[in-house]
Design a protein around this motif. Structure first.
Motif, PDB file in Angstrom:
ATOM      1  N   UNK A   5       0.837  -1.202   0.000  1.00  0.00           N
ATOM      2  CA  UNK A   5       0.000   0.000   0.000  1.00  0.00           C
ATOM      3  C   UNK A   5       0.871   1.250   0.000  1.00  0.00           C
ATOM      4  N   UNK A   6       0.504   2.183  -0.864  1.00  0.00           N
ATOM      5  CA  UNK A   6       1.164   3.479  -0.903  1.00  0.00           C
ATOM      6  C   UNK A   6       0.085   4.545  -0.734  1.00  0.00           C
ATOM      7  N   UNK A   7       0.064   5.197   0.418  1.00  0.00           N
ATOM      8  CA  UNK A   7      -0.963   6.192   0.723  1.00  0.00           C
ATOM      9  C   UNK A   7      -0.336   7.570   0.858  1.00  0.00           C
ATOM     10  N   UNK A   8      -0.885   8.539   0.154  1.00  0.00           N
ATOM     11  CA  UNK A   8      -0.391   9.903   0.220  1.00  0.00           C
ATOM     12  C   UNK A   8      -1.239  10.743   1.151  1.00  0.00           C
ATOM     13  N   UNK A   9      -0.619  11.247   2.217  1.00  0.00           N
ATOM     14  CA  UNK A   9      -1.313  12.119   3.173  1.00  0.00           C
ATOM     15  C   UNK A   9      -0.959  13.564   2.838  1.00  0.00           C
ATOM     16  N   UNK A  10      -1.912  14.261   2.212  1.00  0.00           N
ATOM     17  CA  UNK A  10      -1.635  15.629   1.763  1.00  0.00           C
ATOM     18  C   UNK A  10      -1.691  16.633   2.908  1.00  0.00           C
ATOM     19  N   UNK A  11      -2.221  16.217   4.046  1.00  0.00           N
ATOM     20  CA  UNK A  11      -2.354  17.094   5.219  1.00  0.00           C
ATOM     21  C   UNK A  11      -3.100  18.383   4.830  1.00  0.00           C
ATOM     22  N   UNK A 233       4.051   2.575   2.402  1.00  0.00           N
ATOM     23  CA  UNK A 233       4.301   3.818   3.111  1.00  0.00           C
ATOM     24  C   UNK A 233       3.088   4.727   3.183  1.00  0.00           C
ATOM     25  N   UNK A 234       3.038   5.494   4.269  1.00  0.00           N
ATOM     26  CA  UNK A 234       2.112   6.614   4.398  1.00  0.00           C
ATOM     27  C   UNK A 234       2.976   7.846   4.148  1.00  0.00           C
ATOM     28  N   UNK A 235       2.837   8.411   2.966  1.00  0.00           N
ATOM     29  CA  UNK A 235       3.775   9.409   2.466  1.00  0.00           C
ATOM     30  C   UNK A 235       3.240  10.812   2.682  1.00  0.00           C
TER      31      UNK A 235
END
Length: 252
Positions: A5-11, A233-235
């Motif tokens: 899993x590759x998750x992008x946290x844009x905040x 990663x939680x990127x």
């Protein structure tokens, strides 16, 4: 086998024009993304409805939320419910990010309720855990991280926790000038997997996805993802640059 899993946290980043351009840039790179990894983007909540429509036909990229409340509806001004997220076909939701814990005082009981509520509506929680610098330097970080997981997740059934993604955040290595090595990350990931296995059985322990929420970039992603117990990663920052996020997806 655990899902990659590759998750992008844009905040709380990007205005609407910038966020929409980032989505368009990601879609242009569609054929270059690793198709064996689940790709997730978690934009600011005000953009979710629009992006849900844009991504409706894009089965290769999933939509996630950065936070939710545990109630289905009610007089909770400013909150977003799992029911509302589900109505927009949101697939993932981050729970208990270190910033939510630190800035908004989210405790174990609240995080347990949020996790359960998301599961009840078929949304995959990305449950965050991790220790601050003083905890790491006091050498009680193993016990600290295990307590975070046990207090919030161990009331779930084996079937329920198998649907949770756990993200380890070495808070001590984010914005402090210190760096977590791949070996340090692997130590905690292996510890989490072992503890989940002991509680819920070997099948759940093997299949649960545990991802890394530290400073993961194209430069260090391959070394991190090569570790036995790191499933993605939680990127943060790198997810705001389409080509970097794509490059990280091909680091498995």
């Amino acid at each position: 086998m655990s899902k990659q899993i590759l998750a992008g946290n844009w905040k709380m980043n990007l205005d609407y024009a910038e966020a929409k351009k980032l989505v368009q840039d990601l879609l242009k790179l569609k054929d270059k993304f690793n198709k064996d990894a689940e790709v997730v983007i978690c934009p600011s909540p005000v953009y979710i409805a629009v992006f849900a429509e844009i991504l409706a036909k894009e089965k290769w990229i999933k939509l996630g939320a950065q936070n939710c409340y545990f109630a289905d509806n009610g007089a909770y001004t400013g909150e977003v419910s799992p029911v509302q997220l589900k109505s927009l076909e949101v697939d993932y939701c981050i729970v208990g990010h270190s910033e939510r814990r630190d800035f908004f005082n989210e405790d174990y009981a609240l995080l347990a309720k949020k996790t359960k509520a998301l599961l009840n509506h078929g949304i995959t929680p990305i449950f965050c855990c991790g220790e601050q610098l003083q905890v790491r330097e006091s050498n009680v970080y193993r016990e600290f991280v295990m307590k975070q997981i046990e207090e919030a997740l161990f009331s779930l059934s084996a079937e329920e926790i198998s649907k949770v993604v756990i993200a380890y955040e070495p808070v001590w290595a984010i914005g402090t000038g210190k760096t977590a090595t791949a070996e340090q990350a692997q130590e905690i990931h292996a510890l989490i997997r072992a503890r989940v296995t002991a509680k819920f059985g070997e099948k759940v322990g093997k299949e649960i996805s545990i991802i890394y929420g530290g400073s993961c970039k194209p430069e260090n992603a391959k070394e991190l993802f090569a570790q036995n117990d790191i499933n993605g990663g939680l990127i943060g920052g790198a997810s705001l640059v389409a080509k970097d996020f794509c490059e990280i997806s091909n680091s498995f």
